[in-house]
Design a protein around this motif. Structure first.
Motif, PDB file in Angstrom:
ATOM      1  N   ALA A 236       0.834  -1.206   0.000  1.00 18.87           N
ATOM      2  CA  ALA A 236       0.000   0.000   0.000  1.00 18.87           C
ATOM      3  C   ALA A 236       0.866   1.252   0.000  1.00 18.87           C
ATOM      4  CB  ALA A 236      -0.927  -0.013   1.214  1.00 18.87           C
ATOM      5  N   ALA A 237       1.918   1.265   0.820  1.00 16.07           N
ATOM      6  CA  ALA A 237       2.807   2.431   0.866  1.00 16.07           C
ATOM      7  C   ALA A 237       3.524   2.633  -0.449  1.00 16.07           C
ATOM      8  CB  ALA A 237       3.813   2.261   2.005  1.00 16.07           C
ATOM      9  N   ALA A 238       3.983   1.546  -1.058  1.00 12.56           N
ATOM     10  CA  ALA A 238       4.697   1.656  -2.330  1.00 12.56           C
ATOM     11  C   ALA A 238       3.775   2.164  -3.429  1.00 12.56           C
ATOM     12  CB  ALA A 238       5.289   0.308  -2.711  1.00 12.56           C
ATOM     13  N   ALA A 239       2.518   1.730  -3.398  1.00 12.32           N
ATOM     14  CA  ALA A 239       1.575   2.144  -4.431  1.00 12.32           C
ATOM     15  C   ALA A 239       1.303   3.642  -4.387  1.00 12.32           C
ATOM     16  CB  ALA A 239       0.266   1.375  -4.276  1.00 12.32           C
ATOM     17  N   VAL A 240       1.413   4.217  -3.197  1.00 14.47           N
ATOM     18  CA  VAL A 240       1.149   5.651  -3.041  1.00 14.47           C
ATOM     19  C   VAL A 240       2.106   6.480  -3.881  1.00 14.47           C
ATOM     20  CG1 VAL A 240       1.263   7.548  -1.375  1.00 14.47           C
ATOM     21  CG2 VAL A 240       0.100   5.425  -0.762  1.00 14.47           C
ATOM     22  N   ILE A 241       3.379   6.035  -3.975  1.00 17.03           N
ATOM     23  CA  ILE A 241       4.372   6.829  -4.706  1.00 17.03           C
ATOM     24  C   ILE A 241       5.014   6.027  -5.841  1.00 17.03           C
ATOM     25  CG2 ILE A 241       4.855   8.337  -2.768  1.00 17.03           C
ATOM     26  CD1 ILE A 241       7.318   6.690  -2.192  1.00 17.03           C
ATOM     27  N   ARG A 242       4.272   5.052  -6.338  1.00 20.08           N
ATOM     28  CA  ARG A 242       4.840   4.178  -7.375  1.00 20.08           C
ATOM     29  C   ARG A 242       5.271   4.955  -8.610  1.00 20.08           C
ATOM     30  NH1 ARG A 242       1.107  -0.416  -7.836  1.00 20.08           N
ATOM     31  NH2 ARG A 242       2.310  -1.166  -6.061  1.00 20.08           N
ATOM     32  N   SER A 243       4.591   6.002  -8.942  1.00 19.02           N
ATOM     33  CA  SER A 243       4.899   6.745 -10.158  1.00 19.02           C
ATOM     34  C   SER A 243       5.987   7.790  -9.944  1.00 19.02           C
ATOM     35  CB  SER A 243       3.642   7.429 -10.698  1.00 19.02           C
ATOM     36  OG  SER A 243       3.134   8.348  -9.745  1.00 19.02           O
TER      37      SER A 243
END
Length: 252
Positions: A236-243
């Motif tokens: 979930a944390a990684a998805a927040v700033i994946r881009s």
């Protein structure tokens, strides 16, 4: 050109009923190892509106994006907490209530669990009787079986004697507009849960269109399966700033 490096999110872990923030100890260790900032405030367990207001205040004061995580009753709290800096939600065998819904609305919708009669109401200190404003505890002789069947007998006994009660009024308090309706959500279903029906967990996960994972664990899954719980939170944390270009450590 790469975009600006964002502020990495802080993970805020909200425990549920009958336990305290120490239930997140193993998860915290793993999230720290992944380079994530973590907070694990004490959930007051005094009622949904009160608890959500308190957790919302803690979150708003952080000044960073927040991945807000709830276990058990803590899921109802994070659903109702009002904080604009929450960027993602994660549920661990938790209540993800809809608007106007209460805990009993969810549990009564599905067949009763074996632990339905494990809780009892005690009077508040200084009150002559339990009444509607009493506190809920789990019976010590059944705590391990119903709450923490996949922990050692010794660990379960320790949890039982230090359990924190939940205000009985929390069972029937209606929730407000759900945060999951506007924020990305993740949900870890505890397949061997005897407190909150796994079918109810899947129902709530699917209703909120959460990214779902199935864990072979009891209701005490943050303690019995910290690696799997931390991995979901890390996703979930990684998805927040994946881009973006800011590196987030991978939880292994």
């Amino acid at each position: 050109m790469p975009g600006p490096i964002p502020v990495p999110p802080t993970v805020v872990l909200v425990h549920g009923a009958f336990t305290d923030a120490s239930s997140w100890t193993g998860v915290i260790r793993l999230l720290h190892a992944a380079g994530l900032a973590v907070r694990a405030p004490a959930n007051p367990l005094r009622g949904l509106a009160h608890d959500a207001a308190y957790i919302g205040s803690v979150v708003r004061q952080l000044g960073t994006p927040v991945v807000l995580v709830g276990h058990g009753y803590g899921g109802a709290v994070v659903t109702a907490a009002d904080a604009d800096n929450v960027v993602a939600l994660a549920y661990v065998a938790a209540f993800g209530l809809d608007a106007g819904e209460c805990l009993l609305d969810v549990t009564d919708r599905f067949p009763p669990m074996p632990g339905a009669d494990t809780a009892f109401t005690a009077a508040l200190p200084g009150r002559p009787s339990a009444g509607t404003d009493g506190e809920l505890y789990l019976r010590g002789e059944r705590f391990a079986e119903m709450y923490a069947a996949d922990l050692s007998a010794r660990a379960a006994r320790v949890l039982s004697v230090r359990q924190r009660p939940l205000a009985r009024s929390a069972l029937t308090a209606g929730s407000g507009s759900p945060a999951w309706a506007s924020k990305p959500s993740w949900y870890a279903v505890a397949a061997a849960d005897r407190m909150l029906n796994p079918t109810a967990q899947r129902f709530m996960a699917q209703r909120m269109a959460a990214t779902e994972s199935l864990l072979d664990g009891s209701h005490a899954v943050p303690l019995s399966r910290p690696e799997a719980v931390a991995a979901m939170i890390g996703e979930a944390a990684a998805a927040v700033i994946r881009s973006c270009d800011h590196p987030i450590g991978r939880v292994r």
